[in-house]
Design an enzyme around this catalytic site. Structure first.
Site, PDB file in Angstrom:
ATOM      1  N   ARG A  89       0.865  -1.188   0.000  1.00 61.14           N
ATOM      2  CA  ARG A  89       0.000   0.000   0.000  1.00 61.14           C
ATOM      3  C   ARG A  89       0.895   1.229   0.000  1.00 61.14           C
ATOM      4  NH1 ARG A  89      -2.229   3.459   3.851  1.00 61.14           N
ATOM      5  NH2 ARG A  89      -4.326   4.217   3.415  1.00 61.14           N
TER       6      ARG A  89
ATOM      7  N   LYS B 149      -4.080   6.443   7.969  1.00 61.71           N
ATOM      8  CA  LYS B 149      -4.934   6.687   6.807  1.00 61.71           C
ATOM      9  C   LYS B 149      -5.424   8.123   6.879  1.00 61.71           C
ATOM     10  CE  LYS B 149      -9.194   4.807   4.739  1.00 61.71           C
ATOM     11  NZ  LYS B 149      -8.865   4.751   3.298  1.00 61.71           N
TER      12      LYS B 149
ATOM     13  N   SER C 279     -12.634  -2.972   1.039  1.00 65.49           N
ATOM     14  CA  SER C 279     -12.891  -2.278   2.309  1.00 65.49           C
ATOM     15  C   SER C 279     -14.358  -1.918   2.374  1.00 65.49           C
ATOM     16  CB  SER C 279     -12.091  -0.971   2.389  1.00 65.49           C
ATOM     17  OG  SER C 279     -10.721  -1.237   2.388  1.00 65.49           O
TER      18      SER C 279
END
Ligand code: TZP
Ligand code: MG
Length: 219
Positions: free
Chosen positions: A46, A146, A117
């Site tokens: 990520r 995040k 998600s």
């Protein structure tokens, strides 16, 4: 080969490490090697947010981390970037609600692992119907990893998804550390996904190993 089975997916989700170069001040390859030595079961690349790589640099690191995963038998999942996932022949793709839809992703990824998600029950039901192999639920607790994170749900959201009859494997994410793993697992999660607790630890190896010891109570 065919799609991954539910039982296999659940095993891979036990200790799911999510990571990009922006999550460490150390050498990324070293962090991933240590996390694997400590016992992670699945890896997601990520590369996202402040300080993250793009373009050729992103691809170069992806290839290195993919090779480390391959050598150790850990599936390598790409976050968001379906073109990179296809180009690298990655083991899977993880998408959020703001990315390409799950139906389209399933078409492009064939039988590869597809994670989605979800925040609401409707999102979870839709993703399951559209071919997600697992759902990432969260942030369960407050997270600094995040930028656009929604408000934390608490672990009870996992119990709610189960009560609504969602059979797709579920992994909790967001603010999970050794001291709250039990709460997450007892809520019905199939595993935990982690950035900081491993990536920001003084020893990613020791941290992953300690998390793994805890999660072993639920194997
Ligand atoms: N999605 C929801 S919370 C989160 C993502 C990617 C970040 C989790 O990171 P951390 O450091 O384990 O809280
Ligand atoms: Mg996304």
């Amino acid at each position: 080969m065919g799609r991954i089975t539910r039982a296999e997916m659940i095993q891979y989700l036990k200790l799911y490490f999510i990571f990009g170069s922006q999550n460490t001040t150390q050498l990324p390859e070293q962090v991933v090697k240590e996390a694997i030595a400590g016992g992670i079961t699945l890896f997601q690349y990520r590369e996202k947010g402040e300080g993250s790589k793009a373009g050729a640099e992103k691809e170069e690191l992806a290839r290195k981390l993919q090779e480390i995963c391959r050598q150790n038998g850990i599936p390598f999942i790409v976050n968001d970037d379906i073109d990179l996932a296809v180009q690298l022949n990655a083991d899977g793709l993880h998408i959020g609600q703001e990315d390409i839809g799950a139906k389209e992703a399933r078409k492009m990824m064939g039988d590869k692992i597809l994670g989605v998600s979800a925040y609401t029950i409707d999102e979870g039901l839709e993703a399951a119907e559209d071919g997600a192999d697992y759902l990432g639920l969260g942030p369960i607790y407050a997270t600094g990893s995040k930028d656009d994170a929604a408000e934390e749900t608490g672990p009870q959201v996992i119990t709610l998804f189960r009560k609504m009859g969602i059979k797709t494997p579920i992994v909790g994410i967001g603010g999970i550390y050794e001291d709250n793993i039990d709460e997450v697992m007892k809520s019905g999660s199939d595993g935990i996904s982690i950035i900081s607790a491993i990536a920001s630890a003084p020893s990613p190896f020791e941290s992953a190993r300690n998390l793994k010891k805890r999660i072993e109570n639920y194997l």
